[in-house]
Write a protein that holds these residues in place. Structure first.
Motif, PDB file in Angstrom:
ATOM      1  N   LYS A  88      33.223  29.182  12.182  1.00 52.71           N
ATOM      2  CA  LYS A  88      34.221  28.362  11.502  1.00 52.71           C
ATOM      3  C   LYS A  88      34.456  27.026  12.221  1.00 52.71           C
ATOM      4  CE  LYS A  88      37.463  31.538  11.877  1.00 52.71           C
ATOM      5  NZ  LYS A  88      36.748  32.565  12.675  1.00 52.71           N
ATOM      6  N   SER A  89      34.631  27.095  13.534  1.00 59.13           N
ATOM      7  CA  SER A  89      34.915  25.854  14.275  1.00 59.13           C
ATOM      8  C   SER A  89      33.700  24.938  14.311  1.00 59.13           C
ATOM      9  CB  SER A  89      35.370  26.166  15.703  1.00 59.13           C
ATOM     10  OG  SER A  89      36.603  26.842  15.678  1.00 59.13           O
ATOM     11  N   THR A  90      32.519  25.532  14.418  1.00 63.07           N
ATOM     12  CA  THR A  90      31.295  24.726  14.389  1.00 63.07           C
ATOM     13  C   THR A  90      31.197  23.981  13.059  1.00 63.07           C
ATOM     14  OG1 THR A  90      30.218  26.347  15.816  1.00 63.07           O
ATOM     15  CG2 THR A  90      28.779  24.819  14.632  1.00 63.07           C
ATOM     16  N   PHE A  97      43.605  20.347  15.220  1.00 59.70           N
ATOM     17  CA  PHE A  97      42.998  21.323  16.125  1.00 59.70           C
ATOM     18  C   PHE A  97      43.820  22.591  16.249  1.00 59.70           C
ATOM     19  CE2 PHE A  97      41.140  17.282  17.250  1.00 59.70           C
ATOM     20  CZ  PHE A  97      39.798  17.611  17.398  1.00 59.70           C
ATOM     21  N   GLN A  98      43.136  23.614  16.729  1.00 54.77           N
ATOM     22  CA  GLN A  98      43.729  24.936  16.809  1.00 54.77           C
ATOM     23  C   GLN A  98      44.907  24.992  17.791  1.00 54.77           C
ATOM     24  OE1 GLN A  98      40.879  27.979  17.481  1.00 54.77           O
ATOM     25  NE2 GLN A  98      42.397  29.575  17.750  1.00 54.77           N
ATOM     26  N   ASP A  99      44.713  24.413  18.952  1.00 61.28           N
ATOM     27  CA  ASP A  99      45.682  24.654  20.011  1.00 61.28           C
ATOM     28  C   ASP A  99      46.446  23.380  20.370  1.00 61.28           C
ATOM     29  OD1 ASP A  99      47.132  25.370  22.180  1.00 61.28           O
ATOM     30  OD2 ASP A  99      45.485  26.379  23.207  1.00 61.28           O
ATOM     31  N   CYS A 141      41.727  21.682   9.011  1.00 52.99           N
ATOM     32  CA  CYS A 141      42.684  22.325   9.908  1.00 52.99           C
ATOM     33  C   CYS A 141      42.043  23.591  10.454  1.00 52.99           C
ATOM     34  CB  CYS A 141      43.968  22.668   9.161  1.00 52.99           C
ATOM     35  SG  CYS A 141      44.646  21.278   8.228  1.00 52.99           S
ATOM     36  N   ASP A 142      41.694  23.561  11.744  1.00 57.80           N
ATOM     37  CA  ASP A 142      40.986  24.689  12.345  1.00 57.80           C
ATOM     38  C   ASP A 142      41.971  25.662  12.969  1.00 57.80           C
ATOM     39  OD1 ASP A 142      39.167  26.426  13.404  1.00 57.80           O
ATOM     40  OD2 ASP A 142      38.405  25.057  14.935  1.00 57.80           O
ATOM     41  N   GLU A 143      42.296  26.713  12.288  1.00 48.76           N
ATOM     42  CA  GLU A 143      43.293  27.698  12.725  1.00 48.76           C
ATOM     43  C   GLU A 143      44.549  27.005  13.268  1.00 48.76           C
ATOM     44  OE1 GLU A 143      42.153  31.330  14.283  1.00 48.76           O
ATOM     45  OE2 GLU A 143      39.988  31.007  14.154  1.00 48.76           O
ATOM     46  N   PRO A 144      45.172  26.173  12.438  1.00 52.23           N
ATOM     47  CA  PRO A 144      46.249  25.313  12.943  1.00 52.23           C
ATOM     48  C   PRO A 144      47.492  26.060  13.392  1.00 52.23           C
ATOM     49  CG  PRO A 144      46.156  25.216  10.558  1.00 52.23           C
ATOM     50  CD  PRO A 144      44.952  25.979  10.997  1.00 52.23           C
TER      51      PRO A 144
HETATM   52 MG    MG Z   1      37.170  28.788  15.999  1.00 55.35          MG
END
Ligand code: MG
Ligand code: ADP
Length: 343
Positions: free
Chosen positions: A57-59, A101-103, A182-185
Motif C-alpha cells: 500500500k505505501s509503495t 503521511f501515516q505517522d 492518505c497513507d493510513e492517516p
Molecule cells: Mg504502509
C-alpha cells in the motif's frame, strides 16, 4: 483551475515496483512490492485501499505522489504523463497529487514551527513571496483543518496527535492539490480522535472537491470514506468496486476473509462469513506463490489457481444489478454466490 467533476485526475496503469533487499540464501533477494496495479481516480472521488501490512500500500502511495518511480507502468496526472520525468521535475509535475503521511509524530520536522512546516511547499515551489502573504495563506490553510491561526508559531511537540495530523493535512493542501493520498492517516492516532480526522478528510473532499485515496488496513475505517474500495493482496489488486458492493457482496475469497476477520464490520454478514478463516500470515513477497498469489490461503483454491494467475475482470452480478465489480479470481462467481458454504 480545478477540473470539472468526473474528469479523470489520476490514471495509473500497470505499476510495478521491486526492491532489492539484503541477502537471502546467498543471493540478493528481490521483493515484489507492487505487481501490476492500475487505478483511475476522478475529480472529487474517494477511493479506499485496504490490505494487510506488507501488501504494498505505501509503495503504491509513494509512486502515486511521485516520491518513488515505478519500475514500469505509467502515471498520468490530469492527462499528463509524469512517469518519464525524474527527480525535482517529477515532483513539480506531481504537485496536484499530495501525500498525507501515516505517522504525524515522525513526518513533521520537530525543529520547524507550524508556519514553516505548512508554508514549506509554497516556498519550495515559489507560490508566495513576502512574509505577509505567507502568513495569510498559512492562516487560511489552518482554518481549513480547524486549527486556530494563532497556533502557527508553535512547534509540533506542543500539539496532540490529532492536531499534528491536521498540520500534516494543511501542509498537503498548501499547493491546492486535486488529489490527496492518505497513507493510513489515522493508524497512529488514538481511537477517540480517529473519527475527527476521518471526518475532516471527508469534509475536505466534499467541500473542496478534492479526490481522496484513503489507505487503511482496517476495513471499517475505509467504508465510511470511500465511494469505491480496492482490496490489495501481495502487491496486486484482488477486487475493486463500489464500496457498498465490495462490503455487502464481496466476490474475492480474500475480501470475504478480511471482512469476516474485521470485528467492527456489520454483524449480519459476520454471521454469514463466520466460518471463513484466514489461515496463517501472507507468504513472503520475496517469493510470491505462482498462479494466484492468494491460493495458498484460499478456501476455494484448486489446481488451476496454483498454475494460472487470474486477471481482473468484471463479473456478472446478475439481475439485482449491482454496480461494476472487478475481481481477480478464477472462481469469483461461485465465491460471490456462496460466501460461506464452501468454508
Ligand atoms: Mg504502509
Ligand atoms: P504496506 O504499506 O502495505 O504495509 P509496503 O509498501 O510498505 O506495504 O511494503 C511492501 C513490501 O515491500 C514489504 O515486503 C516491504 O518489506 C517491502 N519494502 C517496502 N519498502 C521497501 C524498501 N524501501 N526497501 C526494501 N523493501 C521495501
Amino acid at each position: 483551475m480545478p477540473p470539472s467533476s468526473g474528469e479523470l485526475v489520476l490514471d495509473a496503469r500497470d505499476l510495478h515496483k521491486t526492491y532489492r533487499t539484503g541477502r537471502a540464501g546467498g543471493h540478493r533477494a528481490r521483493v515484489s512490492a507492487v505487481d501490476g496495479v492500475s487505478l483511475r481516480l476522478r475529480a472529487g472521488e474517494s477511493l479506499g485501499i485496504v490490505g494487510e501490512s506488507g501488501c504494498g500500500k505505501s509503495t503504491l502511495a509513494r509512486m502515486l505522489v511521485g516520491l518513488e518511480r515505478p519500475d514500469s507502468g505509467r502515471i498520468e496526472v490530469a492527462g499528463v504523463d509524469v512517469t518519464r520525468a525524474r527527480g525535482r521535475e517529477r515532483r513539480r509535475m506531481h504537485q496536484r497529487v499530495q501525500m498525507v503521511f501515516q505517522d504525524p509524530y515522525t513526518s513533521l520536522d520537530p525543529r520547524m514551527n507550524v508556519l514553516d512546516l505548512v508554508s514549506e511547499p509554497l516556498m519550495v515551489h515559489r507560490r508566495v513571496t513576502g512574509g505577509a502573504a505567507r502568513r495569510d495563506r498559512v492562516a487560511e490553510l489552518l482554518s481549513l483543518v480547524n486549527l486556530a491561526p494563532e497556533l502557527m508559531h508553535r512547534y509540533p511537540h506542543q500539539f496532540s496527535g490529532g492536531q499534528r495530523q491536521r498540520i500534516g493535512i494543511a501542509r498537503a493542501l498548501a499547493l491546492d492539490p486535486e488529489v490527496l493520498v492518505c497513507d493510513e492517516p489515522v493508524s497512529a492516532l488514538d481511537m477517540s480522535v480517529q473519527a475527527q480526522v476521518v471526518n475532516l478528510l471527508r469534509d475536505l473532499q466534499r467541500r473542496m472537491g478534492i479526490a481522496l485515496v484513503f489507505i487503511a488496513h482496517d476495513l471499517s475505517v475505509v467504508r465510511h470514506v470511500s465511494d469505491r474500495t480496492a482490496v490489495m493482496y501481495l502487491g496486486r489488486l484482488a477486487e475493486i468496486g463500489e464500496t457498498t458492493t465490495v462490503y455487502d457482496a464481496p466476490a474475492h475469497p480474500y475480501t470475504q476473509a478480511l471482512l469476516s476477520a474485521s470485528p467492527v464490520v456489520d454483524r449480519t454478514r459476520r454471521r454469514l462469513t463466520d466460518r471463513i478463516r484466514l489461515a496463517g500470515d501472507p507468504p513472503s513477497p520475496t517469493a510470491p506463490p505462482a498462479g494466484c498469489r492468494f491460493h495458498t490461503r484460499c478456501r476455494l483454491a484448486r489446481e488451476r489457481c496454483a498454475r494460472e494467475q487470474p486477471v481482473l475482470r468484471t463479473i456478472d452480478t446478475g439481475p439485482d444489478g449491482a454496480a461494476d465489480q472487478v475481481v481477480a479470481c478464477h472462481f469469483a462467481e461461485e465465491s460471490r454466490a456462496a460466501p460461506a458454504e464452501a468454508a
